[in-house]
Design an enzyme around this catalytic site. Sequence first.
Site, PDB file in Angstrom:
ATOM      1  N   ASP A   1     -11.154   2.404   4.246  1.00 52.78           N
ATOM      2  CA  ASP A   1     -11.431   1.153   4.062  1.00 52.78           C
ATOM      3  C   ASP A   1     -12.972   0.820   4.060  1.00 52.78           C
ATOM      4  OD1 ASP A   1      -9.219  -0.523   3.533  1.00 52.78           O
ATOM      5  OD2 ASP A   1      -8.564  -0.713   5.802  1.00 52.78           O
TER       6      ASP A   1
ATOM      7  N   LYS B   1       0.971  -1.421   0.083  1.00 54.82           N
ATOM      8  CA  LYS B   1      -0.069  -0.057  -0.118  1.00 54.82           C
ATOM      9  C   LYS B   1       0.817   1.296   0.052  1.00 54.82           C
ATOM     10  CE  LYS B   1      -3.747  -2.576   2.266  1.00 54.82           C
ATOM     11  NZ  LYS B   1      -4.316  -2.930   3.478  1.00 54.82           N
TER      12      LYS B   1
ATOM     13  N   GLN C   1      -4.461  -1.393   9.602  1.00 55.10           N
ATOM     14  CA  GLN C   1      -4.356  -2.614   8.965  1.00 55.10           C
ATOM     15  C   GLN C   1      -4.774  -3.749   9.952  1.00 55.10           C
ATOM     16  OE1 GLN C   1      -3.113  -3.525   5.890  1.00 55.10           O
ATOM     17  NE2 GLN C   1      -3.709  -5.445   6.536  1.00 55.10           N
TER      18      GLN C   1
END
Length: 295
Positions: free
Chosen positions: A134, A67, A111
């Site tokens: 997200d 990422k 994460q």
Amino acid sequence: LTRLQYLHRIHLSDVLQLLDGKAIAKGILDSLRERVAQLVRANHPPPGLAVVLVGEDSASQVYVRNKRRACEQTGIRSVAHDLPADVRENELLALMDTLNEDPDIHGILVQLPLPNHLNKSAVLETISPMKDVDGLHPENVGRLTRGEPRFVPCTPAGILEILHFYQIPVEGADVVIIGRSEIVGKPLAQLMIMHNATVTVCHSRTKNLAQVAAGADILMVAMGKHHFVGADFVKPGAVVIDVGIHRVNDKLSGDVDFNAVSPKVRAITPVPGGVGPMTIAMLMSNLALAAKMQS
Ligand code: NAD
């Protein structure tokens, strides 16, 4: 039929199509890079992404590295927050508050998975819904469920892009999804409902799984079980989307046994090079949307 139509029909019906997520993702990242460069030329700050990694899970480290690399490639500013595995929950929540207030940070990514002592829901709910790239904050989950999405979780969004790119019709299609996780299965089901598919969601308690899967026009597999899906799970001519990622003997492969399934289907995503690169491209695209909404 003209010769061209005839060839086209052959192309659609007989030739296996590899759904090349890597190439689509490259196109998305290239155009984002151009948009970011335009912003910077006009003296605007580049979009900023905070990437929060707790602990040293090796798979998470690889995902986070990919990422951050995509940020570099597109000119997006990424700020790393690598925290020790035993970080206290209130420290992590305080970091979320700081990032929520920071005008140079447009998106916050935590994460997953988090270590067990941390309350995942509390952490995700502390992220500002406007910076939740997200798409896991309850407000964004609710918006998707209502068919009015703001940030769609990246993997489902990437799968929809693949289907659109290859003009695979979703409306009216029988879509079977194996897996009901918060990050893939459930939002994918909502997205497919929104696009007028007839959706069946399977999970670890589903009876006659192979038989249900074999009813699908489009089979989407996100179960986290290496090569679980064989030829008996697919209808001839179906489209198969393999979300699973496994490292076996230093090679990546999916939940679908590609060699067994591919001779039977019309189109399939490879692993690697299918859904994975799209997930990262959609994260960058959500970040660009977040920056636009906040400016
Ligand atoms: P998860 O473990 O949270 O969920 C797995 C789901 O599969 C569960 O809902 C479970 O009920 C179902 N399942 C498990 N065993 C089953 C069985 N025997 N029969 C039927 N259903 C079963 O996993 P996840 O986070 O959704 O991830 C799934 C896979 O996708 C993993 O391999 C993960 O690494 C991968 N993944 C890939 C990407 C990507 O970008 N390609 C993104 C996220 C996850």
